[in-house]
Design a protein around this motif. Structure first.
Motif, short mmCIF file in Angstrom:
data_model
loop_
_atom_site.label_atom_id
_atom_site.label_comp_id
_atom_site.label_asym_id
_atom_site.label_seq_id
_atom_site.Cartn_x
_atom_site.Cartn_y
_atom_site.Cartn_z
N ILE A 53 -44.28 26.04 -44.38
CA ILE A 53 -44.23 26.62 -43.04
C ILE A 53 -44.92 25.78 -41.98
CG2 ILE A 53 -43.83 29.02 -43.64
CD1 ILE A 53 -47.31 27.45 -43.22
N HIS A 86 -50.04 32.19 -43.23
CA HIS A 86 -48.86 32.44 -44.05
C HIS A 86 -49.21 32.72 -45.50
CE1 HIS A 86 -45.55 31.83 -41.21
NE2 HIS A 86 -46.35 30.97 -40.61
N GLU A 129 -47.79 36.13 -46.81
CA GLU A 129 -46.64 36.01 -47.70
C GLU A 129 -46.98 36.00 -49.18
OE1 GLU A 129 -43.68 33.15 -46.47
OE2 GLU A 129 -44.53 33.04 -44.46
#
Length: 223
Positions: free
Chosen positions: A25, A126, A130
């Motif tokens: 990312i 992230h 995630e």
């Protein structure tokens, strides 16, 4: 619930499956993508999820070696629940043999991160958004910093009976109760009610076979 749908980084993980995914990312100023391998293995039987992380500090390679060995020997494939392995969290620090993230920041001092912050902060964000929601437990592998050799030890928070019991099962000679460092991965996970064992052993830029054996054996005992 064995029929529960679990998606990690957009990938559906069915019971009995193992997937190698990529957390990619963030980009460098050159446009190069930071791709971090994430290995997810789910058992057919339901149970808790364990996260194994190495290399949050890129020059602490002994932890990378421990997680690598767990994967290469297929110990990460659980009989119940799920494991998520991130052998090298800070890939670019690992490749350049430096502690910091490419933007010069210490990744372990910017959690839980920010969607629009620094490169390290965005990456931390992230991971928290995630990966962390899927887990119940984490073993985070570190070494001594600045080429300082640390005896193998487990660090846990104070007044945490469950983590203390897990630390005793892990079986290092030393168990240290320490305050959670502000904006560290451990502090963030604790705030989200995840149990964390921080293993520390050896020194930076060095792989010590005895430390690796202790880390590997202890992880298998906890699993």
């Amino acid at each position: 619930m064995p029929n529960k749908k679990i998606r990690v980084l957009g990938q559906l993980i069915l019971p009995g499956e193992t997937h190698q995914l990529s957390l990619n990312i963030a980009k460098l100023h050159t446009g190069s993508t930071i791709e971090v391998p994430v290995i997810v293995s789910r058992a057919k039987e339901s149970g808790p999820t364990l996260l194994l992380t190495g290399g949050i500090h890129g020059n602490e390679i002994n932890g990378v070696e421990i997680v690598r060995k767990i994967i290469s020997e297929k110990y990460h494939i659980p009989t119940a629940g799920m494991t998520i392995c991130i052998p090298v969290v800070n890939v670019f620090g690992f490749l350049s043999q430096t502690r910091e993230f490419p933007d010069g920041r210490d990744l372990n001092r910017v959690f839980p991160g920010s969607l629009r912050g620094s490169l390290a902060s965005r990456f931390a964000y992230h991971i928290v958004k995630e990966i962390v929601p899927h887990i119940d437990y984490c073993i985070d592998f570190h070494t001594g910093g600045d080429s300082r050799f640390n005896a193998s030890q487990i660090r846990i928070g104070k007044n945490d009976a469950e983590s203390l019991e897990l630390a005793k099962i892990f079986g290092t000679r030393f168990i240290i109760t320490s305050a959670k460092r502000e904006k560290s991965f451990r502090e963030t996970l604790n705030k989200l009610n995840k149990k964390v064992l921080l293993f520390e052993g050896g020194k930076s830029l060095n792989i010590n076979n005895e430390v690796s054996k202790i880390g590997l054996t202890g992880t298998l005992k906890v699993m």
